[in-house]
Design a protein around this motif. Structure first.
Motif, short mmCIF file in Angstrom:
data_model
loop_
_atom_site.label_atom_id
_atom_site.label_comp_id
_atom_site.label_asym_id
_atom_site.label_seq_id
_atom_site.Cartn_x
_atom_site.Cartn_y
_atom_site.Cartn_z
N HIS A 181 0.82 -1.22 0.00
CA HIS A 181 0.00 0.00 0.00
C HIS A 181 0.85 1.27 0.00
O HIS A 181 0.45 2.30 0.56
N ILE A 182 2.04 1.18 -0.62
CA ILE A 182 2.89 2.36 -0.79
C ILE A 182 2.50 3.06 -2.08
O ILE A 182 2.48 2.43 -3.15
N GLU A 183 2.15 4.32 -2.01
CA GLU A 183 1.59 5.03 -3.16
C GLU A 183 2.62 5.74 -4.00
O GLU A 183 2.40 5.95 -5.20
N LYS A 184 3.73 6.16 -3.41
CA LYS A 184 4.75 6.86 -4.20
C LYS A 184 6.14 6.47 -3.73
O LYS A 184 6.32 6.03 -2.59
N ILE A 185 7.11 6.64 -4.63
CA ILE A 185 8.48 6.31 -4.29
C ILE A 185 9.41 7.18 -5.14
O ILE A 185 9.11 7.47 -6.31
N SER A 186 10.52 7.58 -4.56
CA SER A 186 11.49 8.38 -5.31
C SER A 186 12.45 7.47 -6.05
O SER A 186 12.58 6.28 -5.74
N SER A 187 13.13 8.03 -7.03
CA SER A 187 14.12 7.24 -7.77
C SER A 187 15.24 6.79 -6.84
O SER A 187 15.78 5.69 -6.98
N LYS A 188 15.57 7.62 -5.85
CA LYS A 188 16.62 7.27 -4.89
C LYS A 188 16.20 6.07 -4.04
O LYS A 188 16.99 5.14 -3.81
N GLU A 189 14.96 6.07 -3.58
CA GLU A 189 14.47 4.97 -2.75
C GLU A 189 14.38 3.68 -3.57
O GLU A 189 14.75 2.60 -3.10
N LEU A 190 13.88 3.79 -4.80
CA LEU A 190 13.75 2.62 -5.66
C LEU A 190 15.13 2.07 -6.01
O LEU A 190 15.34 0.85 -6.05
N ALA A 191 16.07 2.98 -6.25
CA ALA A 191 17.43 2.56 -6.59
C ALA A 191 18.07 1.79 -5.44
O ALA A 191 18.74 0.77 -5.65
N ALA A 192 17.86 2.26 -4.21
CA ALA A 192 18.42 1.59 -3.04
C ALA A 192 17.87 0.18 -2.90
O ALA A 192 18.60 -0.76 -2.54
N MET A 193 16.60 0.00 -3.20
CA MET A 193 15.98 -1.31 -3.12
C MET A 193 16.52 -2.27 -4.17
O MET A 193 16.72 -3.45 -3.91
N MET A 194 16.79 -1.72 -5.37
CA MET A 194 17.14 -2.56 -6.51
C MET A 194 18.64 -2.69 -6.73
O MET A 194 19.08 -3.44 -7.61
N GLY A 195 19.43 -1.95 -5.96
CA GLY A 195 20.87 -2.02 -6.14
C GLY A 195 21.35 -1.27 -7.37
O GLY A 195 22.37 -1.63 -7.97
N LEU A 196 20.61 -0.23 -7.76
CA LEU A 196 20.99 0.62 -8.89
C LEU A 196 21.24 2.02 -8.38
O LEU A 196 21.19 2.29 -7.18
N THR A 197 21.52 2.95 -9.29
CA THR A 197 21.65 4.35 -8.92
C THR A 197 20.37 5.08 -9.33
O THR A 197 19.66 4.64 -10.23
N ALA A 198 20.10 6.20 -8.66
CA ALA A 198 18.92 6.98 -8.98
C ALA A 198 18.96 7.47 -10.43
O ALA A 198 17.95 7.48 -11.13
N SER A 199 20.14 7.86 -10.90
CA SER A 199 20.26 8.34 -12.28
C SER A 199 19.99 7.21 -13.27
O SER A 199 19.40 7.44 -14.33
N GLN A 200 20.39 5.98 -12.92
CA GLN A 200 20.12 4.83 -13.79
C GLN A 200 18.62 4.55 -13.86
O GLN A 200 18.08 4.26 -14.94
N ILE A 201 17.94 4.65 -12.73
CA ILE A 201 16.49 4.47 -12.69
C ILE A 201 15.82 5.48 -13.62
O ILE A 201 14.99 5.12 -14.47
N ARG A 202 16.18 6.75 -13.47
CA ARG A 202 15.56 7.79 -14.29
C ARG A 202 15.87 7.60 -15.76
O ARG A 202 15.00 7.76 -16.62
N GLN A 203 17.11 7.23 -16.05
CA GLN A 203 17.51 7.01 -17.44
C GLN A 203 16.74 5.85 -18.06
O GLN A 203 16.26 5.95 -19.20
N ASP A 204 16.63 4.75 -17.32
CA ASP A 204 15.89 3.59 -17.82
C ASP A 204 14.44 3.94 -18.13
O ASP A 204 13.93 3.66 -19.22
N LEU A 205 13.78 4.57 -17.16
CA LEU A 205 12.35 4.85 -17.31
C LEU A 205 12.10 5.93 -18.36
O LEU A 205 11.09 5.89 -19.06
N ASN A 206 13.03 6.87 -18.49
CA ASN A 206 12.88 7.90 -19.52
C ASN A 206 13.01 7.34 -20.93
O ASN A 206 12.60 7.98 -21.90
N SER A 207 13.57 6.14 -21.05
CA SER A 207 13.65 5.48 -22.36
C SER A 207 12.27 5.17 -22.91
O SER A 207 12.09 5.02 -24.12
#
Length: 214
Positions: free
Chosen positions: A30-56
């Protein structure tokens, strides 16, 4: 079919199921929002990588807010084509085939197993869940009367390529390959290979490498 798939690297595409799984887990919590930094920490990626991937695939986040979990999950679900329905067959009704058919998550995501095929007379006519095991002699007629999108291949290595050739001749364009063999297919057929032996041997190497370091 997603038109952007030719422009996005396979490295990014292969991360999409991981994004989808993490977002599913977040939604279940029931988590409604998440930052790229938080998602990156969970997935073992960087926030910039998350943004770059999704912006594709489009602009999904909002600066200073992050990502809406439900909306991003649904967007990735569509990108992966999971908003559609897929009919699958499995060639090889051994333990692996049984495990795949019995995994409930596939049905939830629109992946439907229509039949299994084998040459073992002890398997023919049996049911795995609601899926019947047919003889390989019935493969051509079955595919001719059913629209099959994906074939999952779990056969002995010695018949891997000839079975693949037969599947391709029947017009099936996507193969999930569990045979420890590099399959040769036409350019318009996609193959995703899962080599369990290679993965296990990689683990044994890494275990021993760690022991050597110690």
């Amino acid at each position: 079919m997603q038109t952007f798939s030719k422009r996005v690297s396979m490295t990014v595409v292969k991360r999409l199921p991981k994004y989808y799984q993490y977002l599913t887990d977040l939604q279940d919590q029931h988590i409604e929002k998440i930052s790229s930094k938080e998602l990156a920490a969970m997935m073992g990626l960087t926030a910039s990588q998350i943004r770059q991937d999704l912006n594709s695939f489009g602009a999904y986040g909002q600066q200073g807010y992050g990502y809406k979990v439900k909306e991003l999950k649904e967007a990735i679900r569509k990108i992966l084509g999971l908003d559609l329905q897929y009919n699958c067959i499995i060639i090889g009704s051994g333990n692996l085939g049984h495990a795949i058919v019995n995994y409930e998550r596939f049905k939830e995501e629109g992946i439907h197993f229509k039949a299994m095929f084998d040459v073992d007379p002890d398997q023919i006519g049996k049911k795995v869940g609601n899926v019947t095991v047919y003889h390989m002699d019935d493969l051509d007629a079955f595919v001719a009367h059913h629209k099959i999108d994906i074939c999952i291949l779990s056969v002995p290595q010695k018949v891997g390529q000839e079975t693949t050739d037969r599947v391709v001749e029947l017009g099936i364009k996507a193969i999930l390959n569990f045979v420890p063999l590099d399959l040769t297919v036409p350019d318009d057929v996609v193959v995703e290979s899962v080599n369990i032996t290679d993965s296990l041997f990689t683990l044994t190497y890494l275990i021993n490498e760690e022991d050597d370091d110690e």
